[in-house]
Design an enzyme around this catalytic site. Structure first.
Site, PDB file in Angstrom:
ATOM      1  N   ASP A 177       0.689  -1.002   0.126  1.00  0.00           N
ATOM      2  CA  ASP A 177      -0.057  -0.071   0.168  1.00  0.00           C
ATOM      3  C   ASP A 177       0.708   1.261   0.229  1.00  0.00           C
ATOM      4  OD1 ASP A 177      -2.579   1.760   0.689  1.00  0.00           O
ATOM      5  OD2 ASP A 177      -2.385   1.399   2.927  1.00  0.00           O
TER       6      ASP A 177
ATOM      7  N   GLU B  62      -1.079   5.872  -8.366  1.00  0.00           N
ATOM      8  CA  GLU B  62      -1.789   6.205  -7.843  1.00  0.00           C
ATOM      9  C   GLU B  62      -1.490   7.867  -8.912  1.00  0.00           C
ATOM     10  OE1 GLU B  62      -2.216   6.854  -3.727  1.00  0.00           O
ATOM     11  OE2 GLU B  62      -2.953   9.005  -4.531  1.00  0.00           O
TER      12      GLU B  62
HETATM   13  P1  13P Z   1      -8.286   4.835   6.091  1.00  0.00           P
HETATM   14  O1  13P Z   1      -7.707   4.090   6.989  1.00  0.00           O
HETATM   15  O2  13P Z   1      -8.983   6.012   5.695  1.00  0.00           O
HETATM   16  O3  13P Z   1      -9.645   3.441   5.751  1.00  0.00           O
HETATM   17  O4  13P Z   1      -7.704   5.167   4.937  1.00  0.00           O
HETATM   18  C1  13P Z   1      -6.833   3.270   3.885  1.00  0.00           C
HETATM   19  C2  13P Z   1      -6.098   3.853   2.967  1.00  0.00           C
HETATM   20  O5  13P Z   1      -6.108   4.389   2.115  1.00  0.00           O
HETATM   21  C3  13P Z   1      -4.751   2.464   2.091  1.00  0.00           C
HETATM   22  O6  13P Z   1      -4.436   3.208   1.520  1.00  0.00           O
END
Ligand code: 13P
Length: 288
Positions: free
Chosen positions: A85, A136
């Site tokens: 992520d 992104e």
């Molecule tokens: P939140 O923590 O706001 O749920 O976002 C999660 C996210 O976008 C991980 O990349």
């Protein structure tokens, strides 16, 4: 079942007008709760690992080995992708090497030409190995594990440039932010989302910052091409709340209530309940 790329599950979600949840993991309890809930609801799932969480769990190799072994030991048969992520360029290469099945390269803080060049290189590398890649455009606002985004709304023309590089999934800022939304938040920019969709065509779009977005906005986003929704903070909040209640009720002092397997159980159950609620909302249940 071994790990799969996130390409097929998100393409199917886009075609079927539902979204696959990316639930970020932090430790063994988190991973177990998410995997078992995905299995129970017969849903494909994406396990998200931020660079900070990867470091916390001692490194991407540990995470990859744990997730693969857990899928096997728990007899998980639904499709599971292990996804980096908000990865940096270096982090993306490390996760590819560690055996992740999906990566996100977040080049949104670079000038667009540099974002395009780095994304292009990583698309080639990932696809050579059958790994999916998310890119992104237009930073997601708020802060996640030290990654701070400006909360820009993405430019549809730039989205098209990045989408055309062959990325499997595309994250575009549409007023979404990580963490809890402030009281004066104006909501998602559906006008921008619709333009992005029109420009990029059949590319599964990602909605980051899933925590706290009202259900009707989630459903509308899915109807406009969002096929992956990321949730992190909400699981942390319910885990903390359940753990706090357990301790405040003095349960850790009763019998062997201090045993970590007991102490962490309410939090783990709270994560499972939250993940189930999200899977049903996103409509990915019974799609495995
Ligand atoms: P939140 O923590 O706001 O749920 O976002 C999660 C996210 O976008 C991980 O990349």
């Amino acid at each position: 079942m071994s790990l799969v790329s996130a390409a097929e599950m998100t393409a199917k979600a886009l075609a079927g007008k539902y979204a696959v949840g990316q639930f970020n993991i932090n430790n063994l309890e988190w991973t177990k709760s998410v995997l078992l809930t995905a299995q129970e609801t017969k849903s494909p799932v994406i396990l998200g690992v931020s660079e900070g969480a990867g470091k916390y769990m001692t490194g991407y190799k540990t995470v990859s080995a744990m997730v693969k072994a857990m899928i096997d030991e728990l007899g998980i048969t639904v499709p599971v992708a292990l996804h980096l992520d908000h990865g940096s360029y270096e982090g993306a290469y490390k996760c590819i090497e560690a055996g992740f099945s999906s990566i996100m390269f977040d080049g949104s803080h670079y000038p667009i030409d540099e974002n395009v060049a780095k994304t292009k290189e990583l698309v080639a590398k990932a696809h050579e190995l059958g790994i999916s890649i998310e890119a992104e455009v237009g930073a997601i606002g708020g802060e996640e594990d030290g990654v701070i985004g400006g909360g820009e709304v993405a430019d549809p023309a730039e989205c098209k440039r990045v989408a055309d590089l062959g990325v499997d999934i595309l994250a575009a800022g549409i007023g979404n932010i990580h963490g809890v939304y402030p009281a004066n938040w104006q909501g998602l920019r559906f006008d921008v989302l619709a333009k992005i969709k029109e420009t990029v065509g059949d590319k599964p779009l990602v909605l980051h910052g899933g925590t706290g977005i009202p259900d009707d906005q989630i459903k509308k986003a899915i109807s406009l091409g969002v096929a992956k929704i990321n949730v992190n903070t909400e699981c942390q909040l319910v885990f903390a709340e359940a753990t706090r209640k357990y301790i405040e009720a003095g349960k850790d002092q009763q019998g062997k209530g201090f045993d970590p397997r007991k102490l962490l159980a309410p939090g783990a159950a709270a994560i499972s309940a939250k993940v189930k609620e999200k899977i049903l909302l996103f409509g990915s249940n019974d799609k495995a």
